[in-house]
Design a protein around this motif. Structure first.
Motif, PDB file in Angstrom:
ATOM      1  N   UNK A 146      47.066  33.065  50.027  1.00 54.64           N
ATOM      2  CA  UNK A 146      46.378  34.010  50.919  1.00 54.64           C
ATOM      3  C   UNK A 146      45.468  34.957  50.153  1.00 54.64           C
ATOM      4  N   UNK A 147      44.400  35.365  50.824  1.00 54.11           N
ATOM      5  CA  UNK A 147      43.389  36.196  50.174  1.00 54.11           C
ATOM      6  C   UNK A 147      43.967  37.506  49.664  1.00 54.11           C
ATOM      7  N   UNK A 148      44.966  38.034  50.357  1.00 54.65           N
ATOM      8  CA  UNK A 148      45.542  39.316  49.934  1.00 54.65           C
ATOM      9  C   UNK A 148      46.333  39.183  48.629  1.00 54.65           C
ATOM     10  N   UNK A 149      46.545  37.958  48.156  1.00 53.42           N
ATOM     11  CA  UNK A 149      47.265  37.740  46.903  1.00 53.42           C
ATOM     12  C   UNK A 149      46.322  37.472  45.729  1.00 53.42           C
ATOM     13  N   UNK A 150      45.027  37.761  45.912  1.00 52.36           N
ATOM     14  CA  UNK A 150      44.046  37.616  44.843  1.00 52.36           C
ATOM     15  C   UNK A 150      43.681  39.004  44.333  1.00 52.36           C
ATOM     16  N   UNK A 151      43.717  39.179  43.017  1.00 51.10           N
ATOM     17  CA  UNK A 151      43.444  40.474  42.393  1.00 51.10           C
ATOM     18  C   UNK A 151      42.264  40.315  41.432  1.00 51.10           C
ATOM     19  N   UNK A 152      41.256  41.165  41.568  1.00 51.88           N
ATOM     20  CA  UNK A 152      40.077  41.120  40.714  1.00 51.88           C
ATOM     21  C   UNK A 152      40.081  42.316  39.764  1.00 51.88           C
ATOM     22  N   UNK A 153      40.044  42.048  38.459  1.00 47.51           N
ATOM     23  CA  UNK A 153      39.994  43.131  37.468  1.00 47.51           C
ATOM     24  C   UNK A 153      38.559  43.504  37.082  1.00 47.51           C
ATOM     25  N   UNK A 154      37.664  42.530  37.078  1.00 45.40           N
ATOM     26  CA  UNK A 154      36.240  42.739  36.800  1.00 45.40           C
ATOM     27  C   UNK A 154      35.960  43.284  35.406  1.00 45.40           C
ATOM     28  N   UNK A 155      36.737  42.851  34.415  1.00 47.93           N
ATOM     29  CA  UNK A 155      36.336  43.113  33.039  1.00 47.93           C
ATOM     30  C   UNK A 155      35.079  42.301  32.751  1.00 47.93           C
ATOM     31  N   UNK A 156      34.217  42.808  31.886  1.00 47.87           N
ATOM     32  CA  UNK A 156      33.005  42.089  31.539  1.00 47.87           C
ATOM     33  C   UNK A 156      33.357  40.752  30.882  1.00 47.87           C
ATOM     34  N   UNK A 157      32.579  39.730  31.240  1.00 42.28           N
ATOM     35  CA  UNK A 157      32.777  38.404  30.683  1.00 42.28           C
ATOM     36  C   UNK A 157      32.673  38.465  29.156  1.00 42.28           C
ATOM     37  N   UNK A 158      33.641  37.813  28.491  1.00 40.89           N
ATOM     38  CA  UNK A 158      33.789  37.799  27.027  1.00 40.89           C
ATOM     39  C   UNK A 158      34.161  39.170  26.465  1.00 40.89           C
ATOM     40  N   UNK A 159      34.558  40.096  27.342  1.00 43.89           N
ATOM     41  CA  UNK A 159      35.017  41.404  26.894  1.00 43.89           C
ATOM     42  C   UNK A 159      36.359  41.782  27.512  1.00 43.89           C
ATOM     43  N   UNK A 160      37.134  40.786  27.933  1.00 43.44           N
ATOM     44  CA  UNK A 160      38.497  41.076  28.377  1.00 43.44           C
ATOM     45  C   UNK A 160      39.225  41.754  27.216  1.00 43.44           C
ATOM     46  N   UNK A 161      39.837  42.911  27.447  1.00 40.21           N
ATOM     47  CA  UNK A 161      40.397  43.685  26.325  1.00 40.21           C
ATOM     48  C   UNK A 161      41.535  42.956  25.605  1.00 40.21           C
ATOM     49  N   UNK A 162      41.276  42.643  24.338  1.00 37.62           N
ATOM     50  CA  UNK A 162      42.297  42.091  23.469  1.00 37.62           C
ATOM     51  C   UNK A 162      42.797  43.155  22.518  1.00 37.62           C
TER      52      UNK A 162
END
Length: 241
Positions: free
Chosen positions: A92-108
């Motif tokens: 279901x759509x309510x089970x989708x979570x968007x973080x929107x970190x910049x592509x290739x910049x997901x915090x490691x």
């Protein structure tokens, strides 16, 4: 090291997903969830288990030179493709979570925003309460995939069991990137009954598999070889020893 030979791994029956319980799928990019986990997601839903999909990046570097699809429009396109894929997998759509970190910049680990990202991850996990978490293989050769693992590895997962999946390993991984039987237990899941659903979910990501975006000739497109690799009647995951 004792390298894994996939043909030697026993095939786990589909009904074993009933033991996974509430499951969180961590996807660095929209399409990772369908490519690597489309089968297990569909089986979880088939057996009435709750599934959440957490999308980490905005995916806007797949076609960075497109004028027709500037960053915000491309982000919205890719998020909508994920929603379409999720519907194909009965999430279901309510089970989708968007973080929107910049592509290739997901915090490691080396990112100055890593601690805050881990804190955010802890909040999400506390709310969802997953019993199982699927996350990219720790050495999957893409910076966002490695960062995704590092986020989960440093989060408070409250006893959830980790299952690691590979997307880029077979395509561009070096020998040192591959796991061995000394460090992991392979989990090879029979997804034959839901393979069509998985392929339908992959097909939802038209920006990544077709010529939908025509004004960036250097834009990303999954190769036929990559798509064939993920059109198998099983999915392979790694469980740490």
């Amino acid at each position: 090291m004792d390298q894994i030979k996939i043909e030697n791994i026993p095939l786990a029956p589909e009904h074993c997903v009933m033991g996974l319980g509430t499951t969180l799928i961590v996807a660095p990019h929209a399409d990772d969830e369908s490519l690597a986990c489309g089968g297990v997601i569909s089986l979880l839903r088939k057996y009435n288990q709750t599934v959440y999909i957490l999308l980490l990046s905005d995916g806007t570097l797949s076609h960075p030179n497109s004028v027709e699809y500037p960053a915000e429009k491309l982000r919205n396109l890719r998020e909508n493709e994920l929603l379409t894929a999720a519907r194909a997998l009965d999430v279901p759509v309510e089970n989708i979570i968007f973080c929107r970190y910049k592509d290739r910049q997901v915090p490691g680990l080396q990112n100055p925003h890593f601690d805050q990202a881990v804190s955010n991850m802890n909040k999400i996990i506390e709310i969802i309460g997953p019993q199982s978490i699927f996350v990219p293989w720790r050495k999957d050769p893409h910076p966002d995939h490695i960062a995704a693992y590092e986020l989960i590895d440093n989060a408070s997962i409250n006893g959830a069991k980790l299952y690691e999946y590979a997307v880029w390993l077979n395509a561009i991984g070096s020998a040192a990137d591959f796991p061995s039987l000394n460090e992991i237990i392979p989990f090879k899941l029979d997804i034959s009954s839901v393979l069509t659903k998985k392929q339908n979910a992959i097909s939802a990501h038209q920006s990544q598999i077709s010529d939908l975006i025509t004004d960036d000739p250097e834009g990303f497109k999954l190769s036929p070889e990559m798509l064939a690799h993920f059109n198998q009647p099983y999915e392979l995951f790694y469980i740490s020893k």
